[in-house]
Scaffold this active site. Structure first.
Site, PDB file in Angstrom:
ATOM      1  N   THR A  73       0.855  -1.198   0.000  1.00 14.26           N
ATOM      2  CA  THR A  73       0.000   0.000   0.000  1.00 14.26           C
ATOM      3  C   THR A  73       0.889   1.245   0.000  1.00 14.26           C
ATOM      4  O   THR A  73       0.629   2.207  -0.743  1.00 14.26           O
ATOM      5  CB  THR A  73      -0.928  -0.014   1.234  1.00 14.26           C
ATOM      6  OG1 THR A  73      -1.713  -1.215   1.178  1.00 14.26           O
ATOM      7  CG2 THR A  73      -1.837   1.193   1.264  1.00 14.26           C
ATOM      8  N   ASN A 153      -5.550  -9.446  -8.108  1.00 11.71           N
ATOM      9  CA  ASN A 153      -5.570 -10.206  -6.857  1.00 11.71           C
ATOM     10  C   ASN A 153      -6.789 -11.110  -6.729  1.00 11.71           C
ATOM     11  O   ASN A 153      -6.739 -12.146  -6.081  1.00 11.71           O
ATOM     12  CB  ASN A 153      -5.483  -9.267  -5.650  1.00 11.71           C
ATOM     13  CG  ASN A 153      -6.368  -8.059  -5.770  1.00 11.71           C
ATOM     14  OD1 ASN A 153      -6.242  -7.289  -6.722  1.00 11.71           O
ATOM     15  ND2 ASN A 153      -7.271  -7.886  -4.837  1.00 11.71           N
ATOM     16  N   GLN A 181       0.756  -9.326  -6.991  1.00 13.26           N
ATOM     17  CA  GLN A 181       0.222 -10.675  -7.203  1.00 13.26           C
ATOM     18  C   GLN A 181       0.935 -11.407  -8.336  1.00 13.26           C
ATOM     19  O   GLN A 181       0.600 -12.556  -8.642  1.00 13.26           O
ATOM     20  CB  GLN A 181      -1.288 -10.625  -7.460  1.00 13.26           C
ATOM     21  CG  GLN A 181      -2.090 -10.096  -6.291  1.00 13.26           C
ATOM     22  CD  GLN A 181      -2.118 -11.043  -5.083  1.00 13.26           C
ATOM     23  OE1 GLN A 181      -1.722 -12.215  -5.173  1.00 13.26           O
ATOM     24  NE2 GLN A 181      -2.570 -10.539  -3.943  1.00 13.26           N
ATOM     25  N   GLY A 202       6.290  -8.257   0.610  1.00 10.14           N
ATOM     26  CA  GLY A 202       6.924  -9.464   1.144  1.00 10.14           C
ATOM     27  C   GLY A 202       5.937 -10.557   1.500  1.00 10.14           C
ATOM     28  O   GLY A 202       6.151 -11.727   1.192  1.00 10.14           O
ATOM     29  N   HIS A 203       4.811 -10.169   2.130  1.00 10.99           N
ATOM     30  CA  HIS A 203       3.951 -11.212   2.692  1.00 10.99           C
ATOM     31  C   HIS A 203       3.124 -11.962   1.657  1.00 10.99           C
ATOM     32  O   HIS A 203       2.428 -12.922   1.992  1.00 10.99           O
ATOM     33  CB  HIS A 203       3.063 -10.653   3.813  1.00 10.99           C
ATOM     34  CG  HIS A 203       1.906  -9.817   3.369  1.00 10.99           C
ATOM     35  ND1 HIS A 203       0.614 -10.280   3.415  1.00 10.99           N
ATOM     36  CD2 HIS A 203       1.844  -8.564   2.884  1.00 10.99           C
ATOM     37  CE1 HIS A 203      -0.202  -9.320   2.987  1.00 10.99           C
ATOM     38  NE2 HIS A 203       0.522  -8.266   2.663  1.00 10.99           N
ATOM     39  N   THR A 239      13.907   4.501   9.984  1.00 11.20           N
ATOM     40  CA  THR A 239      14.963   3.500  10.175  1.00 11.20           C
ATOM     41  C   THR A 239      14.568   2.183   9.511  1.00 11.20           C
ATOM     42  O   THR A 239      13.441   1.715   9.669  1.00 11.20           O
ATOM     43  CB  THR A 239      15.209   3.294  11.695  1.00 11.20           C
ATOM     44  OG1 THR A 239      15.545   4.571  12.243  1.00 11.20           O
ATOM     45  CG2 THR A 239      16.326   2.307  11.952  1.00 11.20           C
ATOM     46  N   CYS A 328     -18.230  -6.449   2.605  1.00 12.98           N
ATOM     47  CA  CYS A 328     -19.342  -5.911   3.387  1.00 12.98           C
ATOM     48  C   CYS A 328     -19.342  -4.400   3.258  1.00 12.98           C
ATOM     49  O   CYS A 328     -18.392  -3.754   3.671  1.00 12.98           O
ATOM     50  CB  CYS A 328     -19.158  -6.283   4.852  1.00 12.98           C
ATOM     51  SG  CYS A 328     -20.215  -7.631   5.327  1.00 12.98           S
TER      52      CYS A 328
HETATM   53  N1  PLP Z   1      -1.911  -4.573  -4.378  1.00  7.46           N
HETATM   54  C1  PLP Z   1      -2.422  -5.789  -4.595  1.00  7.46           C
HETATM   55  C2  PLP Z   1      -2.631  -6.256  -5.989  1.00  7.46           C
HETATM   56  C3  PLP Z   1      -2.765  -6.608  -3.515  1.00  7.46           C
HETATM   57  O1  PLP Z   1      -3.282  -7.826  -3.743  1.00  7.46           O
HETATM   58  C4  PLP Z   1      -2.569  -6.130  -2.210  1.00  7.46           C
HETATM   59  C5  PLP Z   1      -2.989  -6.937  -1.046  1.00  7.46           C
HETATM   60  O2  PLP Z   1      -3.889  -7.753  -1.126  1.00  7.46           O
HETATM   61  C6  PLP Z   1      -2.032  -4.840  -2.042  1.00  7.46           C
HETATM   62  C7  PLP Z   1      -1.715  -4.091  -3.144  1.00  7.46           C
HETATM   63  C8  PLP Z   1      -1.823  -4.260  -0.673  1.00  7.46           C
HETATM   64  O3  PLP Z   1      -0.899  -4.987   0.064  1.00  7.46           O
HETATM   65  P1  PLP Z   1      -0.625  -4.640   1.602  1.00  7.46           P
HETATM   66  O4  PLP Z   1      -1.926  -4.848   2.308  1.00  7.46           O
HETATM   67  O5  PLP Z   1       0.416  -5.607   2.001  1.00  7.46           O
HETATM   68  O6  PLP Z   1      -0.181  -3.243   1.683  1.00  7.46           O
END
Ligand code: PLP
Length: 389
Positions: A73, A153, A181, A202-203, A239, A328
């Protein structure tokens, strides 16, 4: 009860190798990489090694083009607000109707700030409207930013990002792509794809939550978004999160291997087995999004006449984690903007479910879902007022 995790587009399991690589930076090597003393300084070289690995993973020309940040984000916000700030005057932002809110939210704000925002639509398969894009590029002289995702996504649909970038550059635009994605699922090579800016997280690729990176091609005119210290060569104050940066480096290395050693092909085979099995055993089901232009791990499927949320709830009772294409909003279940943009028929919009696999998904898990999901769908249909009993 076993847990079958098929929600990897939401977040992924941190790889054990990643956790192992970051641990020393939570225990002994906790110095500040900006410090003048050797204790901090020794940490800086690990940050730079991770930067080089991520650069290599993306095919970037130089490690300095990678700016570590807190999440995707933030990367998307940096790209959009940073480029518009560098213009210093109103310009045009061309994006798509199916972007993540991390792009659509900033676009809304940029519109309020006086910029011209154009959202390009998609067809029934979720494919990008190239003709509308070319027309938007041609009709808008002046500063332009293109921000179009690499892979969606919700549906996994891939956009032709190389062509989108080439056309954007030819029209004088700065080009950003949200590749969150796509990273680790489709090959990314910035030597072939002339985007100026690219976001990853990363996640979504087996590193922990709370780390991301923005690729900034050398020479791109962009201002910082998080303003503060001189970290990240003055492009992102704060940092550095050293353990997570090291984790991101390790995750990129593992993702690179997975792209070439047959892992992604195995994931695609399991996804296809799940898709074929569900289509065969659940009548009135349909796949949302192109089945050819798609990342290997994602299946978005609608079970007509029933609510996706109820299906999810009952799948969860059986230990199966998936997600739905609805959100929702104001107390009612609204189909997602992605599903709506594709014009999915009314009977199917509410019953859309996303299954997303990872390299940890096993054949046994897919078989488990194939045993339980049709049962859940049949139970829901038996209760549905929309089905003729
Ligand atoms: N962009 C895409 C295409 C995503 O799928 C996501 C998270 O689902 C994001 C941005 C945002 O990622 P984060 O919530 O790790 O900032």
């Amino acid at each position: 009860m076993q847990t079958v995790y098929l929600d990897n587009n939401a977040t992924t399991r941190p790889a054990p190798e990643v956790v192992e690589a970051m641990m020393p930076f939570m225990t002994d090597l906790w110095g500040n990489p900006s410090s003048m003393h050797a204790f901090g300084g020794q940490v800086a070289k690990h940050v730079e090694a991770a930067r080089a690995t991520v650069a290599d993973f993306l095919g970037a020309e130089r490690p300095e083009e990678i700016v570590f940040n807190g999440c995707a984000t933030e990367g998307d916000n940096h790209a959009l607000f940073g480029v518009a700030a560098a213009w210093g005057k109103p310009g045009t932002i061309i994006t798509s109707r199916v972007e993540h809110p991390a792009v659509l939210g900033p676009c809304l704000r940029l519109r309020e700030m006086g910029h011209n925002v154009i959202e390009i639509g998609v067809d029934g398969e979720g494919l990008f409207d190239m003709a509308a894009y070319e027309a938007a590029l041609a009709a808008n002289p002046g500063p332009k930013l293109v921000s179009v995702m690499w892979a969606n996504n919700e549906t996994g649909v891939l956009f032709p990002i190389r062509r989108i970038a080439e056309l954007g550059k030819a029209a004088g635009a700065t080009v950003h792509t949200d590749a969150v994605q796509a990273a680790g699922k489709a090959p990314i090579d910035l030597r072939q794809v002339p985007v100026d800016l690219l976001t990853i997280a990363g996640h979504k690729m087996h590193a922990p939550k709370g780390i991301g990176a923005l690729y900034i091609r050398r020479g791109t005119r962009i201002k910082p978004y998080v303003i503060g210290g001189h970290q990240e060569r003055g492009r992102r104050g704060g940092t550095e999160n050293v353990p997570y940066i090291v984790a991101m480096g390790k995750a990129a290395e593992l993702a690179q291997t997975a792209l070439t050693d047959g892992t992604e092909a195995r994931i695609a085979r399991l996804r296809d087995k799940l898709e074929a099995g569900l289509l065969a055993t659940c009548p009135d089901s349909r796949v949302n999004g192109s089945r050819t232009q798609r990342v290997p791990n994602t299946l978005n499927i609608s079970f007509e006449y029933i609510e996706g949320e109820s299906v999810l709830y009952h799948l969860s009772d059986r230990g199966i984690c998936a997600s739905s294409g609805s959100a929702c909003a104001a107390g009612s279940l609204e189909p997602s903007h992605v599903i709506r943009a594709m014009g999915v028929p009314f009977t199917a919009v509410h019953g859309s479910i996303r299954f997303s696999l990872s390299r940890y998904t096993t054949e046994e898990e897919i078989d488990y879902v194939l045993r339980h999901c049709p049962e859940v769908v049949a139970e829901m249909r038996a209760l549905s007022p929309f089905v003729k009993h």
